[in-house]
Write an enzyme that holds these catalytic residues in place. Structure first.
Site, PDB file in Angstrom:
ATOM      1  CG  ASP A 254      40.045 -73.534  -0.308  1.00 50.39           C
ATOM      2  OD1 ASP A 254      40.199 -74.125   0.630  1.00 50.39           O
ATOM      3  OD2 ASP A 254      39.119 -73.185  -0.595  1.00 50.39           O
TER       4      ASP A 254
ATOM      5  CB  THR B 112      31.371 -67.402   5.394  1.00 47.41           C
ATOM      6  OG1 THR B 112      32.770 -67.506   4.858  1.00 47.41           O
ATOM      7  CG2 THR B 112      31.354 -68.238   6.659  1.00 47.41           C
TER       8      THR B 112
ATOM      9  CG  PHE C 264      49.309 -75.685   1.379  1.00 47.07           C
ATOM     10  CD1 PHE C 264      50.669 -75.650   0.892  1.00 47.07           C
ATOM     11  CD2 PHE C 264      49.001 -76.681   1.925  1.00 47.07           C
ATOM     12  CE1 PHE C 264      51.443 -76.634   1.039  1.00 47.07           C
ATOM     13  CE2 PHE C 264      49.736 -77.808   2.293  1.00 47.07           C
ATOM     14  CZ  PHE C 264      50.959 -77.676   1.823  1.00 47.07           C
TER      15      PHE C 264
ATOM     16  NE  ARG D 144      34.148 -75.982   6.910  1.00 48.03           N
ATOM     17  CZ  ARG D 144      33.468 -76.407   5.726  1.00 48.03           C
ATOM     18  NH1 ARG D 144      32.189 -76.397   5.806  1.00 48.03           N
ATOM     19  NH2 ARG D 144      34.025 -76.396   4.554  1.00 48.03           N
TER      20      ARG D 144
ATOM     21  CG  ASP E 260      29.103 -75.141   4.117  1.00 48.35           C
ATOM     22  OD1 ASP E 260      30.022 -75.608   3.819  1.00 48.35           O
ATOM     23  OD2 ASP E 260      28.053 -74.772   3.455  1.00 48.35           O
TER      24      ASP E 260
ATOM     25  CG  HIS F  99      33.951 -82.179   3.039  1.00 49.19           C
ATOM     26  ND1 HIS F  99      34.387 -81.132   3.932  1.00 49.19           N
ATOM     27  CD2 HIS F  99      32.832 -81.781   2.580  1.00 49.19           C
ATOM     28  CE1 HIS F  99      33.633 -80.138   3.827  1.00 49.19           C
ATOM     29  NE2 HIS F  99      32.501 -80.599   2.880  1.00 49.19           N
ATOM     30  CG  ASP F 100      33.843 -79.302  -0.273  1.00 47.56           C
ATOM     31  OD1 ASP F 100      32.729 -79.975  -0.392  1.00 47.56           O
ATOM     32  OD2 ASP F 100      33.761 -78.270   0.460  1.00 47.56           O
TER      33      ASP F 100
ATOM     34  CD  GLU G  37      33.728 -74.191   2.406  1.00 47.39           C
ATOM     35  OE1 GLU G  37      33.846 -74.920   1.520  1.00 47.39           O
ATOM     36  OE2 GLU G  37      32.396 -74.328   2.993  1.00 47.39           O
TER      37      GLU G  37
ATOM     38  N   GLY H  98      35.579 -85.747  -2.218  1.00 47.07           N
ATOM     39  CA  GLY H  98      34.003 -86.118  -2.479  1.00 47.07           C
ATOM     40  C   GLY H  98      33.628 -85.174  -3.661  1.00 47.07           C
TER      41      GLY H  98
END
Length: 587
Positions: free
Chosen positions: A316, A260, A318, A256, A258, A385-386, A291, A389
């Site tokens: 993202d 891009t 959805f 994955r 991160d 996580h984003d 991502e 967090g």
């Protein structure tokens, strides 16, 4: 081991070959065992030497007599990112010869942070939980970044040693053992990798060459990586070797990539296209997923069509539509979404919602037409996580919405035509937050804490300094410990019921031969239709018409009733129907 590294310390037949790229250096020495050895310069800007030492040997480099510094291609930093590098063996007793990865259409991804997934926070402890993940019904485990970072706790995006697993998680062989066990259980393993910047502490790449960093492009996190400037060939080789390292030596099934959108490269061949090509050249079947929030189809289009030929992309829209609908978020990019059932259905039917319309938060059009792209190339979630967090207190969506709404959103996610992603603990409605944590040295740590709290000053709820002080301190060990999963929860309610529901949804997904088709039934209801029909009520009590003879295969609430073609919902929830006359089953 079909490939041979060209950077780092590589042991073979009683000798270790040391090789480091340092085109700016006038001299370079290897320091090990209290002695320094002059290295030979090669035409490509690398320096090399071979010595009769083996695994376990600690070493550093001294460019121009400075330092000594750790190897920028170190495979292990047992004493931390500022300490010496260690020679490691590439040999490992793999048992996965019969493993051939999973096809994209079978992927159900489970994202986890190694340090907080278990109380121990290690690869070995995480490996013990792999049978649980298999039984849950996920098929791929995605590790948040594990590359060595400063201190003992970090999300991983402050990594500075791209080739070295963080010592606090275990040695390289521990990570390999995790992957090997996952493969024996039928689970793929993905790794989140960061190629858009180096962390703020312990990044010694610049001690070897200023050309690691771009003199033209920055990033939101500091200096950008040089993919298209002077001496970019050496930097690209460094990154592409890292791709080979993870796929070839660690048998990873996917990467994955991160952020891009922050990988700026004006070269004739974009670094993302090179990453995809390099991963496939390893000979191992692999999934490369970006991502990227731009909704750009060129990430997925084949090279002849001008694309980068990646396998998938985080989508993202959805998530944002669901968050707006269920929680009422309106700050920042959430202002671009209305959360209406037709909008949620469109995001699922197309892969992303924005396909060229104007984004008010960006002040410009966003996205491209996704027509013709297979839906399983879009990775969707209702939390990651984003999205947890980066909230002030790390609260999860299920902490702020009703259980019925949470079950409804879970059904949409897990039975969607896209590839679903769960974040660790989501499946049982974990009570633990996932907060932002770091372990930087004191001066940097104070800046990180102040910056974290300053980020939220634009939000009305944190307009006052006193309210911002309540935001957890990233530097505090308590913030890290608070973010660890409490595994005792899975045996008690309501967590046990949520877990059973999630397992049942994933079992239904596994039995589908074709993806379900999304549509909006009314302002509050979404349908997913195919071999089964899923009716999802997002808000309030209400009825839905379901012509024909059906029975309930799974219901989020035992009070959901089907009579004479009408589905009665007492509130938000979901039900899966099949064409049979069996009695309803609640979960």
């Amino acid at each position: 081991m079909a490939w041979q590294p060209t950077l780092g310390a590589v042991h073979s037949a009683g000798l270790t070959a040391f090789r480091v790229w340092a085109p700016d250096a006038r001299s370079l020495e290897l320091e090990t065992g209290g002695a320094r050895h002059a290295m030979a310069r090669e035409p490509d800007g690398c320096w090399s030497i071979r010595l009769p030492v083996g695994p376990g040997t600690l070493y550093r480099y001294a460019p121009n007599g400075d330092g000594p510094f750790p190897d920028p291609a170190s495979r292990f930093q047992p004493e931390g990112v500022h300490g010496p590098s260690q020679v490691v063996s590439r040999e490992f007793p793999w048992t996965d010869d019969a493993w051939a990865n999973l096809p994209r259409e079978r992927l159900v991804i489970y994202e986890l942070h190694t340090g907080t997934f278990t109380p121990e926070g290690t690869f070995a402890a995480a490996a013990v939980r792999l049978p649980y993940l298999r039984d849950l019904g996920v098929t791929a485990v995605e590790l948040m970044p594990v590359s060595a970072f400063p201190g003992q706790r970090n999300w991983g995006y402050d990594g500075v040693q791209p080739f070295a697993p963080a010592a606090c998680y275990g040695a390289p062989e521990d990570m390999k053992a995790f992957v090997d066990r996952a493969h024996r259980l039928g689970l793929a393993v993905f790794l989140d990798v960061v190629y858009n910047h180096f962390g703020p502490d312990g990044a010694y790449q610049g001690a070897y060459s200023k050309h690691y960093y771009s003199d033209r492009h920055g990033s939101p996190w500091g200096e950008g990586i040089n993919f298209d400037g002077p001496h970019a060939d050496g930097v690209r080789r460094y990154v592409l070797e890292n791709v080979r390292h993870w796929v070839g030596d660690f048998h990873l099934d996917g990467l994955r990539l991160d952020a891009t959108h922050a990988l700026i490269d004006l070269s004739p061949v974009h670094i993302l296209a090179d990453i995809a090509r390099t991963a496939r050249e390893t000979g191992r079947p692999v999934h490369i997923i970006a991502e990227d929030d731009r909704n750009e189809r060129r990430l997925l289009d084949p090279a002849p069509a001008g694309g980068y030929a990646l396998d998938g992309v985080w989508a993202d829209d959805f998530h944002h539509q669901i968050r707006v609908r269920l929680n009422g978020d309106r700050d920042g990019y959430f202002a671009d979404f209305d959360g209406a059932a037709p909008s949620i259905a469109r995001a699922l039917a197309d892969g992303w919602f924005y396909s060229g319309q104007r984004s008010e938060s960006r002040g410009a059009p966003r996205g491209t037409d996704p027509a013709g792209i297979a839906k399983d190339r879009f990775v969707v979630c209702i939390q990651n996580h984003d999205q947890i967090g980066n909230r002030a207190f790390g609260d999860r969506l299920h902490h702020t919405v009703s259980e019925g709404a949470w079950r409804a959103a879970s059904a949409l996610l897990l039975l969607a035509p896209e590839t679903p992603l769960l974040f660790m603990g989501q499946e049982w409605g974990a009570s633990s937050p996932f907060q932002f944590f770091t372990d930087h040295y004191e001066e940097l740590g104070k800046l990180v804490t102040a910056g974290r709290r300053r980020e939220f000053s634009r939000f009305e709820a944190f307009a006052g300094p006193a309210t911002r002080e309540r935001i957890p301190d990233p530097q505090s060990a308590v913030t890290f410990e608070r973010s660890k999963l409490d595994w005792s929860e899975i045996g008690r309610e309501p967590h046990a019921g949520l877990l059973a529901y999630c397992r049942a949804l994933l079992a239904i997904r596994a039995g589908l031969a074709e993806p379900l088709r999304p549509s909006a039934l009314d302002a509050n209801t979404i349908l997913l239709e195919g071999a089964v029909t899923v009716v999802v009520r997002l808000e309030g009590a209400g009825d839905a018409v379901l012509p024909g003879e059906w029975s309930v295969k799974l219901a989020s609430d035992p009070r959901i009733a089907l009579q004479a073609g009408h589905v009665a919902f007492p509130g938000p929830g979901a039900a899966v129907f099949e064409r049979s006359l069996r009695e309803p089953v609640g979960a």
